[in-house]
Motif scaffolding. Structure first.
Motif, PDB file in Angstrom:
ATOM      1  N   MET A 174       0.828  -1.199   0.000  1.00 24.33           N
ATOM      2  CA  MET A 174       0.000   0.000   0.000  1.00 24.33           C
ATOM      3  C   MET A 174       0.865   1.253   0.000  1.00 24.33           C
ATOM      4  O   MET A 174       2.092   1.173  -0.030  1.00 24.33           O
ATOM      5  CB  MET A 174      -0.943  -0.018   1.196  1.00 24.33           C
ATOM      6  CG  MET A 174      -1.782  -1.286   1.302  1.00 24.33           C
ATOM      7  SD  MET A 174      -2.746  -1.646  -0.179  1.00 24.33           S
ATOM      8  CE  MET A 174      -3.968  -0.336  -0.090  1.00 24.33           C
ATOM      9  N   ASP A 175       0.205   2.431   0.055  1.00 20.51           N
ATOM     10  CA  ASP A 175       0.972   3.675  -0.037  1.00 20.51           C
ATOM     11  C   ASP A 175       1.598   4.080   1.294  1.00 20.51           C
ATOM     12  O   ASP A 175       2.316   5.082   1.358  1.00 20.51           O
ATOM     13  CB  ASP A 175       0.105   4.813  -0.585  1.00 20.51           C
ATOM     14  CG  ASP A 175      -1.127   5.065   0.279  1.00 20.51           C
ATOM     15  OD1 ASP A 175      -1.305   4.352   1.283  1.00 20.51           O
ATOM     16  OD2 ASP A 175      -1.900   5.970  -0.067  1.00 20.51           O
ATOM     17  N   ARG A 176       1.340   3.314   2.364  1.00 19.35           N
ATOM     18  CA  ARG A 176       2.002   3.539   3.646  1.00 19.35           C
ATOM     19  C   ARG A 176       1.870   2.283   4.487  1.00 19.35           C
ATOM     20  O   ARG A 176       0.922   1.505   4.322  1.00 19.35           O
ATOM     21  CB  ARG A 176       1.399   4.738   4.391  1.00 19.35           C
ATOM     22  CG  ARG A 176      -0.060   4.590   4.764  1.00 19.35           C
ATOM     23  CD  ARG A 176      -0.604   5.877   5.367  1.00 19.35           C
ATOM     24  NE  ARG A 176      -2.019   5.808   5.636  1.00 19.35           N
ATOM     25  CZ  ARG A 176      -2.563   5.443   6.803  1.00 19.35           C
ATOM     26  NH1 ARG A 176      -1.771   5.135   7.811  1.00 19.35           N
ATOM     27  NH2 ARG A 176      -3.866   5.403   6.961  1.00 19.35           N
TER      28      ARG A 176
ATOM     29  N   HIS B 269       9.988   0.650   1.619  1.00 31.82           N
ATOM     30  CA  HIS B 269       9.505   0.776   0.251  1.00 31.82           C
ATOM     31  C   HIS B 269       7.986   0.601   0.250  1.00 31.82           C
ATOM     32  O   HIS B 269       7.482  -0.454   0.639  1.00 31.82           O
ATOM     33  CB  HIS B 269      10.135  -0.279  -0.658  1.00 31.82           C
ATOM     34  CG  HIS B 269      11.612  -0.125  -0.838  1.00 31.82           C
ATOM     35  ND1 HIS B 269      12.168   0.866  -1.618  1.00 31.82           N
ATOM     36  CD2 HIS B 269      12.649  -0.837  -0.334  1.00 31.82           C
ATOM     37  CE1 HIS B 269      13.481   0.755  -1.597  1.00 31.82           C
ATOM     38  NE2 HIS B 269      13.801  -0.270  -0.818  1.00 31.82           N
ATOM     39  N   VAL B 270       7.248   1.611  -0.178  1.00 34.11           N
ATOM     40  CA  VAL B 270       5.795   1.520  -0.269  1.00 34.11           C
ATOM     41  C   VAL B 270       5.378   1.344  -1.717  1.00 34.11           C
ATOM     42  O   VAL B 270       6.188   1.474  -2.634  1.00 34.11           O
ATOM     43  CB  VAL B 270       5.125   2.766   0.348  1.00 34.11           C
ATOM     44  CG1 VAL B 270       5.441   2.856   1.834  1.00 34.11           C
ATOM     45  CG2 VAL B 270       5.567   4.037  -0.365  1.00 34.11           C
ATOM     46  N   LYS B 271       4.102   1.016  -1.922  1.00 33.59           N
ATOM     47  CA  LYS B 271       3.571   0.739  -3.257  1.00 33.59           C
ATOM     48  C   LYS B 271       4.424  -0.307  -3.971  1.00 33.59           C
ATOM     49  O   LYS B 271       4.639  -0.240  -5.179  1.00 33.59           O
ATOM     50  CB  LYS B 271       3.493   2.025  -4.090  1.00 33.59           C
ATOM     51  CG  LYS B 271       2.601   3.101  -3.482  1.00 33.59           C
ATOM     52  CD  LYS B 271       2.572   4.352  -4.352  1.00 33.59           C
ATOM     53  CE  LYS B 271       1.706   5.436  -3.726  1.00 33.59           C
ATOM     54  NZ  LYS B 271       1.689   6.674  -4.540  1.00 33.59           N
ATOM     55  N   THR B 272       4.881  -1.267  -3.189  1.00 32.15           N
ATOM     56  CA  THR B 272       5.806  -2.277  -3.698  1.00 32.15           C
ATOM     57  C   THR B 272       5.165  -3.660  -3.574  1.00 32.15           C
ATOM     58  O   THR B 272       4.830  -4.094  -2.462  1.00 32.15           O
ATOM     59  CB  THR B 272       7.130  -2.236  -2.922  1.00 32.15           C
ATOM     60  OG1 THR B 272       7.696  -0.931  -3.032  1.00 32.15           O
ATOM     61  CG2 THR B 272       8.114  -3.255  -3.464  1.00 32.15           C
TER      62      THR B 272
ATOM     63  N   ARG C 214       7.586  -1.758  -8.251  1.00 36.15           N
ATOM     64  CA  ARG C 214       7.057  -0.538  -7.669  1.00 36.15           C
ATOM     65  C   ARG C 214       6.681   0.429  -8.783  1.00 36.15           C
ATOM     66  O   ARG C 214       7.550   0.906  -9.511  1.00 36.15           O
ATOM     67  CB  ARG C 214       8.082   0.116  -6.738  1.00 36.15           C
ATOM     68  CG  ARG C 214       7.585   1.400  -6.098  1.00 36.15           C
ATOM     69  CD  ARG C 214       8.621   2.027  -5.199  1.00 36.15           C
ATOM     70  NE  ARG C 214       8.095   3.236  -4.569  1.00 36.15           N
ATOM     71  CZ  ARG C 214       8.800   4.027  -3.768  1.00 36.15           C
ATOM     72  NH1 ARG C 214      10.061   3.727  -3.493  1.00 36.15           N
ATOM     73  NH2 ARG C 214       8.256   5.100  -3.243  1.00 36.15           N
ATOM     74  N   GLU C 215       5.366   0.638  -8.922  1.00 33.72           N
ATOM     75  CA  GLU C 215       4.834   1.544  -9.935  1.00 33.72           C
ATOM     76  C   GLU C 215       5.434   1.253 -11.307  1.00 33.72           C
ATOM     77  O   GLU C 215       5.887   2.138 -12.019  1.00 33.72           O
ATOM     78  CB  GLU C 215       5.102   2.992  -9.517  1.00 33.72           C
ATOM     79  CG  GLU C 215       4.405   3.371  -8.220  1.00 33.72           C
ATOM     80  CD  GLU C 215       4.660   4.807  -7.804  1.00 33.72           C
ATOM     81  OE1 GLU C 215       5.821   5.283  -7.971  1.00 33.72           O
ATOM     82  OE2 GLU C 215       3.726   5.464  -7.326  1.00 33.72           O
TER      83      GLU C 215
END
Length: 372
Positions: free
Chosen positions: A198-200, A225-228, A246-247
């Motif tokens: 998630m983003d956090r 590492h977020v959004k991973t 990631r993205e």
């Protein structure tokens, strides 16, 4: 020969032991079953041993904060001694717990229980019957369905490591990952990484406080590492290669240990609940407002094994167990109360939450005051 009880409790942790004891005190014949030594996750593989490791590594933090203020020290953590300290507690708990239950005239049994009918289970080749059942089997790490998943260590594995790896990656950004990341880093690990989808991390906590914790984590060298998203774990000799994205960008990380901290699910799949007519979903056993099975009135459930409105916390499991015991002994009359349940992450700094968060309060149109 079939043995019959008034109550069979499946699960020897917080959500189960209290029910067994209260029923036995009321004169019921009771059996308590667990596939492992009695004590449950909190006492043996979670909260309590974790706090012992946290206490040791907090000593490092305190000493470093006092540098230049009169305290002259260069603290370091002896990992084997710290694990031995933890075991001084966890090794003694099962005999204490099981001995106390036996004194209460509870039959303490071990093995994998499976339902064979609405009022029968099979345990180690023997048939047991009961008027009532209470299911409190807890939770297990969720299945991620990625190549190399078998190489992931569990939180239990981490708590029993004989030596500290120098490079550790944590999959997920929940309680387990963030708390153990802080323990590992302050214990001297060179590279500690948290991989959160998630983003956090710590999505159930206040975003501002989580941001503060992330900054504090990165300040001591933890990489968050977020959004991973995890894609695979590859083993190469005595090390592992984590493949993630990631993205849209690929991330490859080499490490010595990969720890599963990406969430837990009810540990109920091996109970053959269908044979007892006990309904369930991916969230756990389906129960009514009295924590009674909606499809088999002889069965109750509590803690992480039940689909309730409660957080997956030990105090919640304990409270639900008391509710189940009251309803078993005096017919259904009590309901669990989840208002005002606190939650704490034992990082440095720790995070705490109770009641509504800011966003939820605003959604309800409440007038709120915020202090920074």
């Amino acid at each position: 020969m079939t043995k019959t009880y008034d109550l069979i409790v499946i699960g020897g942790g917080t959500a189960g032991n209290g029910v067994a004891r209260m029923a036995a005190e009321a004169g019921w014949s009771v059996a308590s079953i667990d596939s492992e030594p009695h004590g449950g996750t909190c006492a043996l593989r979670g909260c309590d041993p974790k706090k012992m490791l946290v206490a040791v590594t907090e000593g490092v933090e305190w000493a470093e904060n006092m540098e230049g203020k009169g305290l002259e020290a260069q603290p370091s953590v002896n990992w084997p001694d710290m694990i031995a300290f933890k075991r001084s507690f966890t090794d003694n708990m099962p005999p204490r717990i099981e001995g106390g239950m036996e004194k209460a005239r509870i039959d303490v049994l071990h093995g994998e229980a499976r339902f064979t009918g609405s009022d029968t289970i099979e345990l180690n080749g023997e048939t047991l019957t009961a008027k009532h059942f209470h299911i409190a089997t807890g939770a297990r790490p969720m299945t991620l369905n990625i190549p190399g998943e078998e190489y992931l260590a569990t939180s239990t594995d981490f708590l029993g490591l004989p030596e500290r790896p120098d490079r550790i990656a944590f999959v997920g950004g929940g309680f387990i990952a963030m708390e153990f990341a802080h323990v590992a880093k302050r214990a001297g690990a060179r590279e500690v990484t948290v991989l959160e989808m998630m983003d956090r991390p710590l999505g159930n906590f206040d975003p501002d406080l989580v941001a503060t914790l992330v900054r504090a984590s990165e300040a001591i060298g933890i990489r968050v590492h977020v959004k991973t998203a995890m894609e695979a774990v590859e083993k190469k000799g005595g090390r592992f290669v984590v493949h993630a994205s990631r993205e849209g960008k690929k991330l490859k990380l080499e490490t010595e240990l990969v720890v599963h901290g990406a969430g837990r699910v009810p540990e109920i799949e091996g109970l053959d609940l269908e044979k007892a007519g006990i309904g369930y979903s991916r969230k756990g056993i389906s129960v009514n407002e009295y924590l009674q099975s909606v499809s088999n009135p002889a069965a109750y459930a509590a803690g992480d094994a039940a689909a309730t409105g409660g957080l997956p916390l030990t105090p919640v499991a304990s409270m639900e167990g008391r509710v189940v015991a009251a309803n078993l002994l005096n017919e259904n009359h009590q309901k669990p109360n989840y208002v005002g349940v606190p939650s704490v992450v034992f990082t440095v700094p720790p995070l705490a939450s109770v009641g509504l968060q800011e966003a939820a309060a605003r959604e309800r149109g409440l007038r709120i005051k915020i202090n920074h």
